[in-house]
Design a protein around this motif. Structure first.
Motif: not given
Ligand code: FE
Ligand code: FE
Length: 197
Positions: A52-53, A56, A86, A112-113, A130
């Protein structure tokens, strides 16, 4: 066949800072635990959590450039706050770099954000993981949110979005301009779903 989840985890580890890597592990295992609880695909939850990240580590400038290169649309809010990108770039990298083709995994990374209205359970699980993973610092109502997350995904979505938006609104005027409209729409959607007015 896809790379194994451990190969992916190792590759991501080489790119991100140690603290971020710990967070990613936390999200991976929390997403898998939620998948067990709600009868979702544990493997997909693990891949989405691990990735997911994965974008980043890029700087603001690199994020904007990476989007331009791929013709990924950037809203005004995202141009002001490129770190929001991201999520979109994470989904793009999951496909390009790690060969993930499963749309459910990719869209769980994508959302997800900010969240959005009408999410799938897998999308909600990654969004929630998250926020609640064990390494997160204690935020207001965290104990309640962690508990609710294992009882009712829609209620957890509402509580998290409520927390996130009020946190951003309480901040300075600059923060107000950085609230993504998807988060506001998601908040309204999950508020109504939970019968809260
Ligand atoms: Fe994230
Ligand atoms: Fe994260």
């Amino acid at each position: 066949m896809w790379m194994s989840i451990d190969e992916i985890q190792d590759s991501v580890q080489r790119k991100v800072k140690k603290r971020r890597y710990q967070h990613i592990l936390g999200v991976r295992f929390t997403a898998q635990a939620l998948a067990m609880r709600f009868g979702e695909d544990i493997m997909k939850a693990g891949y989405a959590g691990a990735l997911h990240d994965c974008a980043k580590y890029l700087s603001d400038k690199e994020m904007l450039l990476a989007c331009r290169k791929r013709q990924i649309f950037c809203s005004e809010i995202e141009k002001r706050q490129p770190s929001l990108l991201h999520a979109k770039l994470g989904a793009a990298f999951a496909k390009e770099v790690y060969g993930i083709t499963d749309e459910e995994i990719l869209s769980a990374i994508r959302w997800h954000t900010t969240g959005k209205p009408g999410m799938t359970d897998l999308e909600k699980i990654v969004f929630i993981a998250d926020y609640i993973e064990p390494g997160r610092k204690m935020l207001p109502r965290m104990e309640e949110i962690r508990k609710v997350s294992f009882q009712n995904l829609d209620k957890a979505m509402y509580l998290i979005l409520d927390n996130t938006l009020s946190y951003l609104e309480e901040g300075n005027a600059k923060d107000k301009d950085t609230i993504d409209s998807y988060s506001v729409d998601a908040y309204d959607y999950y508020k109504e779903r939970n019968g809260a007015v």
